[in-house]
Design an enzyme around this catalytic site. Structure first.
Site, PDB file in Angstrom:
ATOM      1  CE1 TYR A   1      -9.762   6.347  12.015  1.00 39.80           C
ATOM      2  CE2 TYR A   1     -10.996   5.524  13.891  1.00 39.80           C
ATOM      3  CZ  TYR A   1      -9.824   5.591  13.171  1.00 39.80           C
ATOM      4  OH  TYR A   1      -8.712   4.913  13.594  1.00 39.80           O
TER       5      TYR A   1
ATOM      6  CG  ASP B   1      -6.697  -1.817  14.486  1.00 46.94           C
ATOM      7  OD1 ASP B   1      -7.566  -1.157  13.893  1.00 46.94           O
ATOM      8  OD2 ASP B   1      -5.680  -1.308  14.999  1.00 46.94           O
TER       9      ASP B   1
ATOM     10  N   GLY C   1      -2.494 -12.470   8.929  1.00 47.09           N
ATOM     11  CA  GLY C   1      -3.163 -12.865  10.163  1.00 47.09           C
ATOM     12  C   GLY C   1      -4.132 -14.010   9.981  1.00 47.09           C
TER      13      GLY C   1
ATOM     14  CD  GLN D   1      -0.933  -0.673   3.670  1.00 47.92           C
ATOM     15  OE1 GLN D   1      -2.162  -0.553   3.727  1.00 47.92           O
ATOM     16  NE2 GLN D   1      -0.267  -1.343   4.594  1.00 47.92           N
TER      17      GLN D   1
ATOM     18  CG  ASP E   1     -12.562   1.764   5.448  1.00 47.22           C
ATOM     19  OD1 ASP E   1     -13.329   1.728   6.421  1.00 47.22           O
ATOM     20  OD2 ASP E   1     -11.820   2.730   5.199  1.00 47.22           O
TER      21      ASP E   1
END
Length: 284
Positions: free
Chosen positions: A230, A161, A144, A37, A164
């Site tokens: 946010y 965590d 994960g 990213q 989006d």
């Protein structure tokens, strides 16, 4: 592409059609394209240092405490004796910082796929990333989901965590992921995941995820937190429990810490009281 215009960063994204959040920039501190990213850190005029991934604000130094405290203390305060915790995502370290405040916790494993997020956070977000310094913490750089597959029945708490539900994180909002989480939990285990904004994401992912999670877990509930930076100033959590006796609205103990800035037992209880428009949709 220059994402700053006349000294302002604007979170323009198809994820949030017709709206954006903006912050006035002071200094660009870091920018790079990792394997996964685009990573940006800039110092803002009013919210301190800001971490941005793929053009989306992840956290600011001024208000990150609200999200991280609620993500952690809602589920851990509802578990009778949380010892082993798995964090999926959370490379900025904020969740780790909050988990290690619980004296019962003996081990926290963080799975972050992008090592560069950890490196950048340690350098530019020291108040958050100090969680990495705790001896209870173990860091696994990798997927994960794959990690959880190889650790069935190990964890009391699993915290997701994530970013989006587009791109790499999309699988974290699907039924197979939650089936995997349940398999990785000990009896009585609890999961907590960020699940989007009530104003924008009520039908999906909030309602759809709640529906299929109720097929997997005997207890599922939705809470929310207010965080200015946010989208819409609000974000929701979905908590799932493997014990049918769990009542997320009533913490088993009043967790306190001298450096809490948002969470307390009253906020815990009230965070599950959803506005009427949300209750109507979820009850359909």
């Amino acid at each position: 592409m220059d994402i700053f215009k006349e000294g302002w960063f604007s979170e323009v994204s198809p994820t949030f059609p017709g709206q954006c959040m903006s912050l006035e920039e002071d200094t660009v501190l870091h920018r790079e394209a990792s394997e996964y990213q685009d990573i940006l850190v800039f110092k803002s005029k009013s919210y301190g240092n800001v971490l941005v991934l793929d053009g989306i604000i992840q956290c600011t130094e001024r208000d990150e405490f609200a999200y991280h405290e609620m993500m952690v203390h809602l589920p851990l305060s509802c578990h009778p004796n949380p010892k082993k915790v798995l964090v999926i995502g959370g490379g900025d370290g904020g969740v780790l910082r909050e988990v290690t405040k619980h004296s019962s916790v003996t081990e926290v494993v963080l799975c972050e796929i992008d090592e560069k997020v950890i490196e950048v956070s340690k350098k530019y977000l020291p108040h958050m990333s100090r969680g990495f310094d705790n001896p209870k913490v173990k860091v696994h750089v990798g997927d994960g989901v794959e990690y959880a597959k190889h650790h069935p029945g190990e964890y009391d708490i699993i915290l997701t965590d994530s970013s989006d539900p587009e791109g790499p994180a999309e699988c974290l909002f699907e039924k197979p992921y939650y089936e995997l989480l349940k398999a990785a939990l000990k009896p009585g285990g609890i999961t907590c995941s960020q699940i989007g904004c009530l104003c924008l994401d009520l039908e999906h992912p909030i309602k759809t995820c709640r529906q299929f999670c109720r097929e997997i877990f005997p207890v599922v509930d939705i809470a929310y937190v207010t965080v200015p930076m946010y989208t819409c100033g609000q974000l929701s959590f979905m908590l799932c429990g493997t014990d049918s006796a769990t009542n997320f609205k009533e913490p088993l103990r009043d967790f306190t810490s001298d450096d809490l800035q948002y969470y307390n037992s009253d906020i815990h209880k009230s965070s599950f009281v959803l506005p009427e428009f949300a209750q109507k949709v979820l009850q359909q």
